[in-house]
Design an enzyme around this catalytic site. Structure first.
Site, PDB file in Angstrom:
ATOM      1  CE1 TYR A 173      -4.159   2.053   0.915  1.00  0.00           C
ATOM      2  CE2 TYR A 173      -2.582   3.332   1.728  1.00  0.00           C
ATOM      3  CZ  TYR A 173      -3.741   3.296   1.212  1.00  0.00           C
ATOM      4  OH  TYR A 173      -4.732   3.960   1.216  1.00  0.00           O
ATOM      5  CB  ILE A 206     -11.298   8.949   5.929  1.00  0.00           C
ATOM      6  CG1 ILE A 206     -10.179   9.669   5.049  1.00  0.00           C
ATOM      7  CG2 ILE A 206     -12.674   9.615   5.705  1.00  0.00           C
ATOM      8  CD1 ILE A 206      -9.936  11.150   5.813  1.00  0.00           C
TER       9      ILE A 206
END
Length: 266
Positions: A173, A206
């Site tokens: 990632y 988030i």
């Protein structure tokens, strides 16, 4: 003497001001949920015709139906960003449906497992990089000619705070999100002269349904990494991306903008 009052020039100007994205078509990958859905709502509210592209076609259709019920022009298309032919077809669908493509947000991404580099499964590496980095390349590969043909526009690529920081256990990632920043800068150099602006956004952690369902201790740890003392919202990320897509950002090319509650400040 009449008691009627006409609107002031300022009020008339405000009432007649066109929506910021009126006459523009936007394509959002990974647009059916999370940050992508917040972006779809934000751009539709700004007057754009929105194409919701997602691997999950049913969710994309639900998102497009929501936008249409609110009065927007919207359409859904199934798209697998790891497959160039699927991306090409999705971009062609956007152009065929609304006449042109002006804006794009390359948001589709996956997380992958949490495993140290020396033990990271090769198949997971390939899957994460194929989605998070090659998927952005495939998207721009077909979006850029369409946007140039429309006379110009803007692209926002969704990177991450991990496009500038490391994170133990997430080698694929992190590598992919760093790559998105480099790819953004390179494409921005190539297309600035053709009236296409390309920038990247780096969200912090988030507050999405996925994180809400994590272990409370892990969630609190993530919150503690942000000096703001909370997680971000999808709407906050959408506002930054919308600004970068708008003409208000007309002199911003090849930049990487963090929206991370101070995560990257130390």
């Amino acid at each position: 003497m009449s008691t009627e009052h006409s609107a002031t020039p300022a009020a008339e100007s405000k009432a007649e001001a066109p929506a910021e994205f009126a006459g523009r078509t936007a394509l959002i990958t990974g647009g059916a949920s999370g940050i992508g859905l917040a972006l779809a709502r934000r751009l539709a509210a700004g007057g754009a015709a929105v194409v919701v592209a997602d691997y999950d076609e049913e969710s994309a259709r639900k998102a497009a139906a929501e936008l249409e019920s609110a009065g927007a022009r919207a359409a859904a298309v199934a798209m697998d960003v790891t497959d160039p032919a699927s991306v090409e077809a999705g971009v062609r669908f956007a152009v065929d449906t609304f006449g042109a493509l002006h804006l794009a947000v390359n948001n589709a991404g996956i997380a992958g497992p949490s495993t140290p580099t020396g033990a990271y499964p090769v198949e997971d590496w390939n899957r994460v990089v194929a989605t998070n980095l090659s998927g952005v390349f495939h998207s721009m590969r077909y979006e850029l000619p369409a946007i140039v043909a429309a006379g110009g526009g803007a692209i926002v690529n969704m990177s991450s705070i991990l496009g500038t920081n490391g994170f133990a256990g997430s080698p694929a990632y992190v590598a992919a999100k760093h790559g998105v920043v480099g790819l953004t800068k390179t494409a921005a150099l190539e297309y600035a002269g053709q009236n296409v602006r390309i920038n990247a956004v780096g969200p912090g952690f988030i507050d999405t349904p996925l994180l809400r369902n994590t272990d409370p201790g892990a969630r609190e740890h993530l919150i503690s990494l942000h000096p703001a003392g909370r997680l971000g919202t999808a709407e906050e990320v959408a506002e930054l991306a919308a600004f970068l897509l708008s003409e208000k950002a007309s002199f911003i090319h090849g930049s990487y903008h963090l929206v991370d509650g101070g995560y990257s400040a130390p």
